[in-house]
Design an enzyme around this catalytic site. Sequence first.
Site, short mmCIF file in Angstrom:
data_model
loop_
_atom_site.label_atom_id
_atom_site.label_comp_id
_atom_site.label_asym_id
_atom_site.label_seq_id
_atom_site.Cartn_x
_atom_site.Cartn_y
_atom_site.Cartn_z
N PHE A 1 0.83 -1.22 0.00
CA PHE A 1 0.00 0.00 0.00
C PHE A 1 0.86 1.27 0.00
CE2 PHE A 1 -2.33 2.77 3.29
CZ PHE A 1 -2.99 3.52 2.33
N THR B 1 6.16 2.49 12.65
CA THR B 1 4.78 2.79 13.03
C THR B 1 4.69 3.47 14.40
OG1 THR B 1 2.70 1.72 13.65
CG2 THR B 1 4.66 0.40 13.91
N ASP B 2 3.62 4.23 14.59
CA ASP B 2 3.38 4.83 15.92
C ASP B 2 2.98 3.77 16.95
OD1 ASP B 2 0.83 4.26 14.95
OD2 ASP B 2 -0.02 6.23 15.40
N GLU B 3 2.62 2.55 16.46
CA GLU B 3 2.15 1.52 17.40
C GLU B 3 3.24 1.04 18.34
OE1 GLU B 3 -0.35 -1.54 15.93
OE2 GLU B 3 -1.51 -0.18 14.69
N TYR C 1 2.54 -7.65 16.17
CA TYR C 1 2.99 -6.77 15.07
C TYR C 1 3.81 -5.60 15.61
CZ TYR C 1 2.73 -2.73 11.95
OH TYR C 1 3.06 -1.61 11.21
N LYS D 1 7.82 -4.59 15.14
CA LYS D 1 8.30 -3.32 14.55
C LYS D 1 9.20 -2.59 15.56
CE LYS D 1 7.32 -1.63 11.04
NZ LYS D 1 7.89 -1.75 9.68
N ASN E 1 -2.37 5.17 7.98
CA ASN E 1 -2.54 5.69 6.61
C ASN E 1 -3.86 5.20 6.03
OD1 ASN E 1 0.66 6.01 4.98
ND2 ASN E 1 0.26 6.16 7.16
P1 NAD Z 1 1.50 -3.72 3.16
O1 NAD Z 1 1.17 -4.93 3.97
O2 NAD Z 1 0.46 -3.13 2.29
O3 NAD Z 1 2.76 -4.04 2.23
C1 NAD Z 1 3.88 -4.75 2.68
C2 NAD Z 1 4.70 -5.16 1.45
O4 NAD Z 1 5.87 -5.87 1.92
C3 NAD Z 1 3.96 -6.10 0.50
O5 NAD Z 1 4.11 -5.67 -0.83
C4 NAD Z 1 4.64 -7.45 0.72
O6 NAD Z 1 4.64 -8.28 -0.44
C5 NAD Z 1 6.05 -7.03 1.12
N1 NAD Z 1 6.76 -8.05 1.91
C6 NAD Z 1 6.28 -8.70 3.00
N2 NAD Z 1 7.20 -9.58 3.44
C7 NAD Z 1 8.28 -9.46 2.63
C8 NAD Z 1 9.55 -10.09 2.60
N3 NAD Z 1 9.88 -11.04 3.48
N4 NAD Z 1 10.44 -9.72 1.65
C9 NAD Z 1 10.10 -8.76 0.74
N5 NAD Z 1 8.90 -8.15 0.71
C10 NAD Z 1 8.00 -8.50 1.66
O7 NAD Z 1 2.06 -2.66 4.20
P2 NAD Z 1 1.91 -1.07 4.21
O8 NAD Z 1 0.65 -0.70 4.88
O9 NAD Z 1 2.21 -0.56 2.87
O10 NAD Z 1 3.10 -0.70 5.21
C11 NAD Z 1 4.42 -0.53 4.72
C12 NAD Z 1 5.34 -0.26 5.89
O11 NAD Z 1 4.92 0.91 6.59
C13 NAD Z 1 5.38 -1.38 6.92
O12 NAD Z 1 6.70 -1.53 7.37
C14 NAD Z 1 4.47 -0.89 8.03
O13 NAD Z 1 4.87 -1.42 9.28
C15 NAD Z 1 4.71 0.60 7.97
N6 NAD Z 1 3.59 1.45 8.41
C16 NAD Z 1 2.33 1.26 7.92
C17 NAD Z 1 1.29 2.12 8.32
C18 NAD Z 1 -0.11 1.96 7.78
O14 NAD Z 1 -1.03 2.63 8.26
N7 NAD Z 1 -0.36 1.13 6.78
C19 NAD Z 1 1.55 3.16 9.23
C20 NAD Z 1 2.85 3.31 9.72
C21 NAD Z 1 3.86 2.46 9.30
O1 DAU Z 2 -0.94 3.10 13.56
C1 DAU Z 2 -0.27 2.63 12.42
C2 DAU Z 2 -0.75 1.24 12.08
O2 DAU Z 2 -2.05 1.39 11.52
C3 DAU Z 2 0.17 0.51 11.11
O3 DAU Z 2 1.43 0.32 11.71
C4 DAU Z 2 -0.44 -0.83 10.71
O4 DAU Z 2 0.39 -1.46 9.73
C5 DAU Z 2 -1.81 -0.57 10.12
O5 DAU Z 2 -2.43 -1.80 9.80
C6 DAU Z 2 -2.68 0.20 11.10
O6 DAU Z 2 -2.97 -0.62 12.26
P1 DAU Z 2 -4.43 -0.64 12.93
O7 DAU Z 2 -4.58 -1.87 13.72
O8 DAU Z 2 -4.70 0.65 13.62
O9 DAU Z 2 -5.33 -0.69 11.58
P2 DAU Z 2 -6.69 -1.46 11.24
O10 DAU Z 2 -7.18 -0.88 9.95
O11 DAU Z 2 -6.56 -2.93 11.34
O12 DAU Z 2 -7.66 -0.98 12.41
C7 DAU Z 2 -7.96 0.39 12.63
C8 DAU Z 2 -8.87 0.45 13.84
O13 DAU Z 2 -10.15 -0.10 13.48
C9 DAU Z 2 -8.41 -0.35 15.02
O14 DAU Z 2 -8.78 0.33 16.22
C10 DAU Z 2 -9.17 -1.67 14.91
C11 DAU Z 2 -10.48 -1.24 14.29
N1 DAU Z 2 -11.16 -2.22 13.42
C12 DAU Z 2 -10.43 -2.80 12.42
C13 DAU Z 2 -11.03 -3.69 11.56
C14 DAU Z 2 -10.24 -4.37 10.47
C15 DAU Z 2 -12.52 -2.48 13.59
O15 DAU Z 2 -13.16 -1.93 14.49
N2 DAU Z 2 -13.11 -3.36 12.73
C16 DAU Z 2 -12.43 -4.00 11.72
O16 DAU Z 2 -13.03 -4.81 10.99
#
Ligand code: NAD
Ligand code: DAU
Length: 354
Positions: free
Chosen positions: A12, A134-136, A159, A163, A189
């Site tokens: 993503f 991540t902020d988590e 998770y 991280k 995001n």
């Molecule tokens: P995502 O799950 O959409 O994408 C992860 C990607 O990593 C995928 O394309 C997957 O194929 C690849 N991948 C997984 N394991 C792998 C491996 N062993 N070798 C090579 N590639 C591999 O994740 P995202 O939401 O795009 O997040 C990207 C990064 O940002 C992550 O490190 C996540 O912890 C961090 N992050 C995400 C968020 C969020 O809200 N999505 C917020 C803060 C930080």
């Molecule tokens: O804060 C950053 C993180 O945000 C990233 O590091 C993670 O990669 C990303 O997945 C995201 O984590 P969350 O757990 O916050 O995201 P998620 O979309 O799974 O959930 C957002 C909130 O919504 C959380 O409080 C759980 C809740 N939730 C989630 C799902 C999937 C629901 O209530 N119902 C649902 O079906």
Amino acid sequence: MKNILVTGGAGFIGSALIRFLINNTSDCVLNLDKLTYAGNLESLQAIENNDRYSFVKADIRDYERVESLIHDFQPDFIMHLAAESHVDRSIDGPAEFISTNIVGTYTLLECARNYYQALSNERKSKFRFHHISTDEVYGDLDEDSKFREDSPYDPSSPYSASKASADHLVRAWQKTYGLPILLTNCSNNYGPYHFPEKLIPLMILNAMEGKPLPLYGDGKQVRDWLYVDDHVRALYQVVINGKVGETYNIGGSSEKQNIEVVRVICDHLNKLIEKKPSGIEDFNDLITFVQDRPGHDKRYAIDSSKINNELGWQPAESFDSGIKKTVEWYLKNQDWCNRVLDGSYQKQRLGLNE
Ligand code: NAD
Ligand code: DAU
């Protein structure tokens, strides 16, 4: 012009980063991605034929392969996003998170260290290893405070613990081996190409099918939402202008309860969808409260003043404008959604540790 190795570039945020780099800079990008269920090359169709872009299917845990790819590509920057990213999946199966997020980051750090040590002094001074985190890692917040760069680590899920471990490794590789690292910790995001296991895309797709919208617990948990393209601009600012060894928190200053987020989505869908699924008059009626996520953090909020003040970054998108764009994108891109839901995941409940 820089050579930038992006890990996880089919995910993503990684795909949004690569689209940004190809469209807005003259940099060359190598996308190293294993293509797990979360990685989709279709998210990169808009730039896949550009001469400055290439893709290699590889696993960050494969030392020999990654070492040879780095040697051939000669990156100026490594931007490391590859990870297992979904909290619910980490509850059901932590092993892959430990292996990819911790051992994978360790392996990449070792490849980067060996490569860095052989560079000329001039190239060494410009090399950067940027870990996208991540902020988590900071854990749960009470009602008044915000995460700062010096907040103590207190992760709650497998998770976030994985991280946090990766963050510690990255900092240790600078302190011990002098690797020039940068770290960013970002909030939730949202935006196009988000895999539909995450809250916002799952709610949009379920609503369109007239299915229940499952809110965990009381739905009052708070997340700080940031439009993905704003995150990507922040990452670019940090890798270009960030101070070596520093951490930057990135957030949208857009704290919302999950229930508020889902209501906004439903209100948009009510306006945008003329022919609703049978029996549905208001999408809000689909909201259903379900069993809570184990270890669920109640509130996240980010203090972004460091990146605001030192690097001049601000989010461009408000939550209102970003969520509208996102809902419209999912309505127009149902084919992408159908293709990424390849059979292994069908929007079922995850993370109950059953
Ligand atoms: P995502 O799950 O959409 O994408 C992860 C990607 O990593 C995928 O394309 C997957 O194929 C690849 N991948 C997984 N394991 C792998 C491996 N062993 N070798 C090579 N590639 C591999 O994740 P995202 O939401 O795009 O997040 C990207 C990064 O940002 C992550 O490190 C996540 O912890 C961090 N992050 C995400 C968020 C969020 O809200 N999505 C917020 C803060 C930080
Ligand atoms: O804060 C950053 C993180 O945000 C990233 O590091 C993670 O990669 C990303 O997945 C995201 O984590 P969350 O757990 O916050 O995201 P998620 O979309 O799974 O959930 C957002 C909130 O919504 C959380 O409080 C759980 C809740 N939730 C989630 C799902 C999937 C629901 O209530 N119902 C649902 O079906």
